[in-house]
Scaffold this motif. Sequence first.
Motif, short mmCIF file in Angstrom:
data_model
loop_
_atom_site.label_atom_id
_atom_site.label_comp_id
_atom_site.label_asym_id
_atom_site.label_seq_id
_atom_site.Cartn_x
_atom_site.Cartn_y
_atom_site.Cartn_z
N ILE A 21 45.08 14.39 25.54
CA ILE A 21 46.51 13.47 24.48
C ILE A 21 47.47 14.34 23.95
CG2 ILE A 21 46.60 11.93 22.73
CD1 ILE A 21 43.50 12.15 22.37
N LEU A 22 48.35 13.49 24.86
CA LEU A 22 49.74 13.19 24.62
C LEU A 22 50.18 12.26 23.88
CD1 LEU A 22 52.28 14.90 25.68
CD2 LEU A 22 52.58 13.95 27.50
N GLY A 23 51.19 13.25 22.41
CA GLY A 23 51.64 12.82 21.41
C GLY A 23 53.34 12.49 21.72
N LEU A 24 54.60 11.56 21.85
CA LEU A 24 55.33 11.49 21.84
C LEU A 24 55.94 11.13 20.56
CD1 LEU A 24 56.42 10.95 25.76
CD2 LEU A 24 55.43 13.41 24.30
N PHE A 25 56.38 12.37 19.96
CA PHE A 25 56.98 11.82 18.44
C PHE A 25 58.62 12.34 18.31
CE2 PHE A 25 52.74 11.50 18.45
CZ PHE A 25 51.89 10.27 17.48
N PRO A 26 59.68 11.02 18.77
CA PRO A 26 60.82 11.88 19.27
C PRO A 26 61.80 11.66 17.80
CG PRO A 26 61.35 9.81 19.89
CD PRO A 26 59.80 10.53 19.49
N HIS A 27 61.34 10.50 16.36
CA HIS A 27 62.18 11.04 15.70
C HIS A 27 62.58 11.58 14.37
CE1 HIS A 27 64.52 7.78 12.81
NE2 HIS A 27 63.28 7.59 12.04
N THR A 28 63.60 11.59 13.60
CA THR A 28 63.85 12.77 13.37
C THR A 28 63.50 12.34 11.35
OG1 THR A 28 65.93 12.21 12.86
CG2 THR A 28 65.30 13.81 14.07
N GLY A 29 62.76 11.33 11.49
CA GLY A 29 62.87 10.75 9.56
C GLY A 29 60.88 11.71 9.56
N LYS A 30 61.12 12.13 8.46
CA LYS A 30 59.33 13.43 8.26
C LYS A 30 58.62 12.00 7.22
CE LYS A 30 57.24 16.28 6.27
NZ LYS A 30 56.63 17.06 7.04
N SER A 31 59.13 10.60 6.77
CA SER A 31 58.38 9.50 6.53
C SER A 31 56.96 9.52 8.04
CB SER A 31 58.73 8.30 5.84
OG SER A 31 60.09 8.21 6.58
N HIS A 32 58.15 9.10 9.09
CA HIS A 32 57.25 8.68 10.03
C HIS A 32 56.23 9.14 10.12
CE1 HIS A 32 60.62 4.97 11.57
NE2 HIS A 32 61.00 6.10 10.38
N GLN A 33 56.89 10.80 10.94
CA GLN A 33 55.79 11.92 11.33
C GLN A 33 54.46 11.93 10.21
OE1 GLN A 33 56.10 12.57 14.35
NE2 GLN A 33 53.98 13.76 14.42
N MET A 34 54.41 11.73 8.93
CA MET A 34 53.43 11.70 7.83
C MET A 34 52.46 10.94 7.88
SD MET A 34 56.31 12.83 4.36
CE MET A 34 54.60 12.07 3.48
N VAL A 35 52.72 9.93 8.65
CA VAL A 35 51.88 8.42 9.21
C VAL A 35 51.06 9.48 10.11
CG1 VAL A 35 51.38 6.43 9.82
CG2 VAL A 35 53.07 6.65 8.10
N PHE A 36 51.76 9.90 11.59
CA PHE A 36 50.77 9.47 12.18
C PHE A 36 50.00 11.59 12.11
CE2 PHE A 36 55.22 8.11 14.07
CZ PHE A 36 54.68 6.68 13.75
N ASP A 37 50.75 12.35 11.54
CA ASP A 37 49.69 13.49 11.46
C ASP A 37 48.43 13.45 11.47
OD1 ASP A 37 52.01 15.13 12.28
OD2 ASP A 37 52.65 15.47 10.45
N PRO A 38 47.87 12.30 9.89
CA PRO A 38 46.22 13.31 9.84
C PRO A 38 45.60 12.19 11.01
CG PRO A 38 47.23 11.79 8.03
CD PRO A 38 48.82 12.06 8.92
N LEU A 39 46.25 11.29 11.83
CA LEU A 39 45.07 10.93 12.97
C LEU A 39 45.60 11.71 14.35
CD1 LEU A 39 44.86 8.58 15.07
CD2 LEU A 39 47.16 8.27 15.27
N LEU A 40 46.38 12.56 14.46
CA LEU A 40 46.31 13.59 15.63
C LEU A 40 45.59 14.94 15.14
CD1 LEU A 40 50.50 13.44 16.06
CD2 LEU A 40 48.62 12.41 16.93
N ARG A 41 45.87 15.15 13.63
CA ARG A 41 44.82 16.34 13.10
C ARG A 41 43.22 15.82 13.23
NH1 ARG A 41 45.11 20.75 10.28
NH2 ARG A 41 47.51 21.14 9.62
N THR A 42 43.35 14.74 13.03
CA THR A 42 41.97 14.29 13.25
C THR A 42 40.76 14.06 14.81
OG1 THR A 42 41.61 13.26 11.36
CG2 THR A 42 39.88 12.54 12.15
#
Length: 293
Positions: A21-42
């Motif tokens: 799986i490749l995840g592409l997250f080019p936005h610099t907003g920390k609040s956005h990445q906080m939503v995706f990180d648990p999914l990616l780690r899981t």
Amino acid sequence: MRTLAILLVAIFAVNVQSARILGLFPHTGKSHQMVFDPLLRTLAERGHDITVVSFFPIKNPPANYTIVSLEGLAAQGVETIDLSYFDIQNKLLNSLGIEKIIKQIFDFQPLADMATAICSNIVDFVPLANAMKKSYDVILVENFNSDCMLGLIHVYGLKAPYISLSSSAMMQWSADRIGVTDNPSYVPLVSSEFTSQMTFLQRLENTILNVYYKTWFRYAIQMKEKAIIEKRFGRRIPDLQEIAKNVSVMLVNTFHSLNGVRPLLPGVVEVGGMHLDHSRKPIPHVSKYFVIA
């Protein structure tokens, strides 16, 4: 009989295949990445091979979690909002009834400058190029203020299906790419304060901004990002608006009990709360004494 059952379980257990799986997250907003990180780690913890391109690399990643850090390519959006801005009112615009419209327009403008600046930097970023030259089974792409990554997916010839992730409600320019209706007469914009029950004037404002945002995103972001990619690689690419329509599934950080009922399709999945840590202590029992009127 028990020996045969154990043998069959062992065979199927060994035959389980994980996905790349490749995840592409080019936005610099920390609040956005906080939503995706648990999914990616899981996903990584469940055995999938994850490669994540982000401005916010996680700490202590699992062994099968590869990080491509974008740190340094743009300023990170951490604690950058001055809330006093929302207290400032323009009496003239307010008297004309257009203050909220003007504010929404100006609030979105920095997103265009941010998207094109980041796109200009990542097209020359060697670690990203190396990651995108590999093969994957599925690609996760943030859907917010940029489609630059979709253009790069095409340039590098990645054939894997891609899933769009949104850390907020669906953006105004997102509905068309997956065929969801966004009729402004009863579907409020993500930037508005309206519900589905709008007055005539609210519907008029909602309609004007709906048309504006779609036009703005196309000419202030999509067309400029397309030009950036074509200049860098020296060849034409399809319209990013058309590439965006190849999305297989769209995961949206909403839930109908909070965000209201919307006309959706099976390809749009509400995943509101997927980033929450359910291992924490439950709400204290004292909460039962509070009654919602």
